[in-house]
Design an enzyme around this catalytic site. Sequence first.
Site, PDB file in Angstrom:
ATOM      1  N   SER A 418       0.807  -1.234   0.000  1.00 29.22           N
ATOM      2  CA  SER A 418       0.000   0.000   0.000  1.00 29.22           C
ATOM      3  C   SER A 418       0.831   1.270   0.000  1.00 29.22           C
ATOM      4  O   SER A 418       0.267   2.360  -0.163  1.00 29.22           O
ATOM      5  CB  SER A 418      -0.930   0.003   1.211  1.00 29.22           C
ATOM      6  OG  SER A 418      -2.121  -0.688   0.903  1.00 29.22           O
ATOM      7  N   LYS A 565       2.970   6.379   5.019  1.00 32.38           N
ATOM      8  CA  LYS A 565       1.974   5.390   4.576  1.00 32.38           C
ATOM      9  C   LYS A 565       2.470   3.998   4.932  1.00 32.38           C
ATOM     10  O   LYS A 565       3.648   3.669   4.746  1.00 32.38           O
ATOM     11  CB  LYS A 565       1.764   5.480   3.045  1.00 32.38           C
ATOM     12  CG  LYS A 565       0.667   4.559   2.535  1.00 32.38           C
ATOM     13  CD  LYS A 565      -0.694   5.043   2.984  1.00 32.38           C
ATOM     14  CE  LYS A 565      -1.775   3.989   2.678  1.00 32.38           C
ATOM     15  NZ  LYS A 565      -1.720   2.836   3.599  1.00 32.38           N
ATOM     16  N   THR A 566       1.560   3.198   5.452  1.00 27.60           N
ATOM     17  CA  THR A 566       1.863   1.796   5.782  1.00 27.60           C
ATOM     18  C   THR A 566       1.552   0.892   4.595  1.00 27.60           C
ATOM     19  O   THR A 566       0.889   1.276   3.634  1.00 27.60           O
ATOM     20  CB  THR A 566       1.022   1.340   6.983  1.00 27.60           C
ATOM     21  OG1 THR A 566      -0.359   1.525   6.658  1.00 27.60           O
ATOM     22  CG2 THR A 566       1.376   2.132   8.236  1.00 27.60           C
ATOM     23  N   GLY A 567       2.002  -0.341   4.716  1.00 29.11           N
ATOM     24  CA  GLY A 567       1.697  -1.364   3.707  1.00 29.11           C
ATOM     25  C   GLY A 567       1.992  -2.733   4.275  1.00 29.11           C
ATOM     26  O   GLY A 567       2.919  -2.890   5.070  1.00 29.11           O
TER      27      GLY A 567
END
Length: 631
Positions: A418, A565-567
């Site tokens: 992501s 932003k995480t993923g």
Amino acid sequence: MMPIDLDIVLARLLLAAAGSLAAGGAVWAVAVLCRRTLPALAQQRSLWLSGQVAVAAVFLAMLWPPAESLRVMPIIEIVEPAAAPMPATPASAEAHAAMAAAPAPGLGLTSSAADRPLSAWVRDAGRAWLVLYLLGLLHTLWRWQRAQRLLEALAASGRALGASEHAGFAQHTTAQVSPLAVVEVDVAMSPMLLGLFRPRLLLPRHLRGFDTLQQQLIVEHELTHWRRRDLHWSAAALLLQSLFWFNPFMRLLGARLGWAQEFGCDRDVLRGRPPAERKAYAAALVAQLKLQYRPAGMALAFGASEANGGHAPTLAARIGLIRTPATARGAWSRWVALGSLAAVAIANFALQPALAWQAAEPAIEPVRLLARHSPDIAAAQPIATASATLDCTMMVDAASGAALVREGTCDASVTPASTFKIAISLMGFDSGVLRDDHAPYLPYKASYASPNPSWRHGTDPAGWLRESIVWYSQQVTKRLGPASVRGYVQAFDYGNRNLASVAGVDDAVAVSELSPTLRITPQQQTDFLRKVVNRELAVSQQAYDVTARLLKVDAAPNGWEVHGKTGTAPVRLANGRADRDNNIGWFVGWTVRDGRKLVFARLMQHPVTSESYAGLKTREAFLGELAQRSL
């Protein structure tokens, strides 16, 4: 909705054709058993037409995407070796030559014809079968059309008769015969009924030489065909035989249907008649034995049977049943027979294996999200990773590019998951597909088929990035268009820049965070983020402003302003399968304090638990570390 992969469809078509042959053999065995044990039932049209329908049902069920709840046999996975991943840096001419000479990856298969992978043989067999099937179907349709032309020419050569002009209609009124047209032809042939939409009764001139009772019985036989709608039954059987021209059991079942139709008419015509009239009827059958001109087509002839063209054995059997009719059984016998056919059809479908087509690396089957996804999980597609646990922290001065922190394994090239939404956000706001924090608002549609219930609602760009909603990403990339997304990725020099089209994956998915081919290292993440922070990419100022605003993290330590932003995605095992027990977690972005900007990439591997998810855990870990660092 995923596009249809033609090779997979053709492989299923080939498998379904083979399955219909197996089903045909089983259905024919059941039908023959019924014929021997329940002779009265074998005279019913429904047994034989239902047998054809059962074979067709197995074919269609196998051609349709498999319902695993009904299937007994396991799925056969056809693994196709994939091309080697694109290197991050240009290779030398010698390296390119060595790669060209190396064996194809996966299964140790070479490119020689003798060592072709199974998937190639299946693909070629499917394509060859499609060509053969279409040729056979065209030939079958040509034969049917030729036969119809002959029958039409035969009817056109005759003379129209009124019911009162022929002794065979002495016991019928004109109203009983209408709208059936009667045509007398001067050809040595059997009386026959033809024409599905314009039914006509063809009577040979020589029939006038028969006894009056015999003429009446013969005409009554053909009128019985008409009243029973036997032509419609024959049309359905002929359609199935044409579509399944390659299946001999369909022809056998169709022939027995014609046989049952003739016996059915014999039975109805002779019901309640005295022995003398039965004898006259049998004599008429024998008299027609040598007058069997009957082109194959949509016609039913008095002296002929679909079973074997009206030859003596069939006529002898009919005469035997005329003399000694079979005893009718109760309705239970018909239901038992039809139930047996249904059971055979279901069993054949359940015992036929299905095809699952995938590539060794990357996977070419459509990406499926894990049921345990958190809002920030981007994809369940396989990733490339070393066998060692992934753990990397990189922090780089945005202005100078100096590496302030480089800890752990930071050269692993994995899916961005992501975190690729940062790039998609810049593309969307730059192009105008995304307008501001809350536009466009897109309602959720069932066709998006989101596996995460928390994503099944309408959202806007702010909610998309906050909840990491995958279906919204795909709508953005769909509106941008694959070519535009790939152009942006090339201009951004993002990761390995490989957003390849992959069989079985929609292009809007292939260029989203679910891309099976896009890979990036922590170092490449920081390189890209420096361009974002320094605004060196060819995108609008609004794209930078809105993206930065939507990525801002509320809880930031020690006065740092954090945008990130995480993923999350699963770890790939050494055998190429996704590790269900371990995920990687990304947290990437930039921090600002006292006018100083640092970009960071944190990559960690975490066990899969129900408490939290890898991306969220990585973010928590990084924020905790940031509070302890003196930078």
